[in-house]
Write an enzyme that holds these catalytic residues in place. Structure first.
Site, PDB file in Angstrom:
ATOM      1  N   ARG A   1     -18.020  53.866 -50.548  1.00  0.00           N
ATOM      2  CA  ARG A   1     -17.671  55.284 -50.701  1.00  0.00           C
ATOM      3  C   ARG A   1     -18.604  56.050 -49.780  1.00  0.00           C
ATOM      4  O   ARG A   1     -19.830  55.991 -49.937  1.00  0.00           O
ATOM      5  CB  ARG A   1     -17.857  55.742 -52.148  1.00  0.00           C
ATOM      6  CG  ARG A   1     -17.867  57.256 -52.273  1.00  0.00           C
ATOM      7  CD  ARG A   1     -17.720  57.740 -53.687  1.00  0.00           C
ATOM      8  NE  ARG A   1     -16.365  57.525 -54.174  1.00  0.00           N
ATOM      9  CZ  ARG A   1     -15.885  58.063 -55.292  1.00  0.00           C
ATOM     10  NH1 ARG A   1     -16.664  58.842 -56.040  1.00  0.00           N
ATOM     11  NH2 ARG A   1     -14.653  57.833 -55.670  1.00  0.00           N
TER      12      ARG A   1
ATOM     13  N   HIS B   1      -8.415  58.535 -50.101  1.00  0.00           N
ATOM     14  CA  HIS B   1      -8.851  57.841 -51.329  1.00  0.00           C
ATOM     15  C   HIS B   1      -7.735  56.876 -51.748  1.00  0.00           C
ATOM     16  O   HIS B   1      -7.082  57.069 -52.770  1.00  0.00           O
ATOM     17  CB  HIS B   1      -9.131  58.876 -52.421  1.00  0.00           C
ATOM     18  CG  HIS B   1      -9.928  58.350 -53.583  1.00  0.00           C
ATOM     19  ND1 HIS B   1     -10.455  57.078 -53.634  1.00  0.00           N
ATOM     20  CD2 HIS B   1     -10.306  58.954 -54.745  1.00  0.00           C
ATOM     21  CE1 HIS B   1     -11.105  56.928 -54.787  1.00  0.00           C
ATOM     22  NE2 HIS B   1     -11.025  58.039 -55.471  1.00  0.00           N
TER      23      HIS B   1
ATOM     24  N   GLN C   1      -7.371  55.207 -55.373  1.00  0.00           N
ATOM     25  CA  GLN C   1      -6.918  56.134 -56.398  1.00  0.00           C
ATOM     26  C   GLN C   1      -5.395  56.194 -56.444  1.00  0.00           C
ATOM     27  O   GLN C   1      -4.783  56.154 -57.515  1.00  0.00           O
ATOM     28  CB  GLN C   1      -7.473  57.535 -56.095  1.00  0.00           C
ATOM     29  CG  GLN C   1      -7.039  58.584 -57.107  1.00  0.00           C
ATOM     30  CD  GLN C   1      -7.654  58.344 -58.465  1.00  0.00           C
ATOM     31  OE1 GLN C   1      -8.866  58.215 -58.589  1.00  0.00           O
ATOM     32  NE2 GLN C   1      -6.829  58.255 -59.504  1.00  0.00           N
TER      33      GLN C   1
ATOM     34  N   ASP D   1      -6.308  68.351 -58.015  1.00  0.00           N
ATOM     35  CA  ASP D   1      -7.662  67.791 -57.897  1.00  0.00           C
ATOM     36  C   ASP D   1      -8.624  68.974 -57.797  1.00  0.00           C
ATOM     37  O   ASP D   1      -8.199  70.129 -57.632  1.00  0.00           O
ATOM     38  CB  ASP D   1      -7.736  66.876 -56.651  1.00  0.00           C
ATOM     39  CG  ASP D   1      -9.079  66.145 -56.508  1.00  0.00           C
ATOM     40  OD1 ASP D   1      -9.842  66.086 -57.504  1.00  0.00           O
ATOM     41  OD2 ASP D   1      -9.357  65.633 -55.404  1.00  0.00           O
TER      42      ASP D   1
ATOM     43  N   CYS E   1      -7.035  62.853 -60.499  1.00  0.00           N
ATOM     44  CA  CYS E   1      -7.859  61.656 -60.279  1.00  0.00           C
ATOM     45  C   CYS E   1      -9.140  61.675 -61.115  1.00  0.00           C
ATOM     46  O   CYS E   1      -9.731  60.630 -61.338  1.00  0.00           O
ATOM     47  CB  CYS E   1      -8.194  61.517 -58.797  1.00  0.00           C
ATOM     48  SG  CYS E   1      -9.191  62.872 -58.142  1.00  0.00           S
TER      49      CYS E   1
ATOM     50  N   ARG F   1      -7.305  52.262 -62.433  1.00  0.00           N
ATOM     51  CA  ARG F   1      -8.182  51.947 -61.310  1.00  0.00           C
ATOM     52  C   ARG F   1      -8.634  50.485 -61.411  1.00  0.00           C
ATOM     53  O   ARG F   1      -8.700  49.766 -60.424  1.00  0.00           O
ATOM     54  CB  ARG F   1      -9.426  52.869 -61.306  1.00  0.00           C
ATOM     55  CG  ARG F   1      -9.134  54.342 -61.078  1.00  0.00           C
ATOM     56  CD  ARG F   1      -8.640  54.629 -59.689  1.00  0.00           C
ATOM     57  NE  ARG F   1      -9.600  54.215 -58.674  1.00  0.00           N
ATOM     58  CZ  ARG F   1     -10.660  54.934 -58.287  1.00  0.00           C
ATOM     59  NH1 ARG F   1     -10.876  56.130 -58.808  1.00  0.00           N
ATOM     60  NH2 ARG F   1     -11.479  54.500 -57.349  1.00  0.00           N
TER      61      ARG F   1
END
Ligand code: CP
Ligand code: NVA
Length: 308
Positions: free
Chosen positions: A107, A134, A137, A225, A266, A294
């Site tokens: 990340r 991402h 996700q 988000d 998310c 996930r």
């Protein structure tokens, strides 16, 4: 070498195979204690490095638990505590980690860091979020959608708010898996035009609609988000919030979407900002299924990377 860097760079058939595998993996361990090993220890004898240059709860825990359930050892590494945070290059870090581990998840901030890591690693690299995308996700999100509503192909997904990294991966997926995507938000936060053009090139219908109520008509899924991502300048918070406020996902917006529309985020959510409590905790919300998936989706991704 199979790196999982972005959904738009992964063959559609492989994405579909990973989604089917994620579903199978989830079903196979239903009801088991969290520490129980999977029946098929696909990563037995492997070491997985999880490198974080930004905070994380879900990505960190789901990769760590998922890798262990498949029989791997894990190392959770913080960029600032590695020499990487003190001047060592990402290329040299890639070469060194490749001598010790079998798989690297990172990340990080820039796309360039992810690419340089992948180019210099001799083991597979997984994108655990950059400023730009991402993908893990969105694999979990699609798994979640399909659990509740069946195949996502041909469905309508509406993104309300900031056209950020998570939104970008949704647009990538629209192109690869053939669903419609409507972005509703202020022009200043439009998603990358190149991603929209690319998805359209694959035949997906991707539209921008400034009116959020009009945008959600007939939606199968409404997604939002945070209005301030980890890479955004915190001093711009108030200005961003002022522009994004009309795109809050609240009861009125979900009513306009209709009772069959699902809601996803998310997480972490900023309740009262991009989404209200009533939507987060309401009957259309599947946010905690999304979080759980996930674990399952990333197991399929790790297996794919290692050719299992
Ligand atoms: N959704 C997500 O990636 O969460 P974390 O930042 O907690 O990993
Ligand atoms: N857009 C958010 C996602 C966090 C999981 C961020 O980049 O901070």
């Amino acid at each position: 070498m199979r790196h999982f860097l972005d959904i738009n760079q992964t063959p559609a058939a492989d994405l579909r195979a990973m989604l089917d595998e994620a579903r199978r993996i989830k079903t196979a361990r239903a009801g088991q204690p969290r520490g129980a090993r999977d029946a098929e220890l696909a990563l037995d004898g492997h070491v997985v490095a999880l490198v974080f240059e930004k905070p994380s709860t879900r990505t960190r825990v789901s990769f760590d638990v998922g890798a262990r359930q498949m029989g791997a050892e894990t190392l959770v590494l913080t960029g600032s505590e590695m020499q990487l945070g003190h001047g060592e290059s990402i290329a040299d870090t890639a070469r060194v980690l490749s001598r010790f581990v079998d798989l690297i998840m990172i990340r990080t901030f820039s796309e360039a860091t992810l690419r340089e890591l992948a180019e210099n690693a001799s083991v597979p690299v997984i994108n655990g979020l950059t400023d730009r995308s991402h993908p893990c996700q969105i694999m979990a999100d699609i798994q979640t959608f399909e659990e509740h509503r069946g195949p996502i192909t041909g469905k309508k997904v509406v993104w309300s708010g900031d056209g950020n990294n998570v939104c970008a991966s949704f647009i990538h997926a629209a192109g690869k898996l053939g669903f419609d995507m409507v972005f509703t938000g202020p022009e200043a936060f439009d998603p990358d035009a190149a991603f929209i053009a690319e998805a359209r090139g694959h035949g997906a219908r991707v539209e921008i609609e400034r009116d959020p109520i009009a945008a959600v008509a007939g939606a199968d899924l409404v997604v939002t988000d945070t209005w301030l991502s980890m890479h955004d300048d915190a001093s711009a918070r108030e200005a961003r919030h002022a522009l994004l406020a009309p795109y809050q996902v609240n009861e009125a917006l979900m009513q306009a979407a209709g009772p069959d529309a699902l809601f996803m985020h998310c997480l972490p959510a900023h309740r009262g900002e991009e989404v209200t409590d009533s939507v987060m905790d309401g009957p259309q919300s599947v946010v905690f299924d999304e979080a759980e998936n996930r674990l399952h989706a990333q197991k399929a991704i790790m297996r794919w990377c290692l050719g299992r």
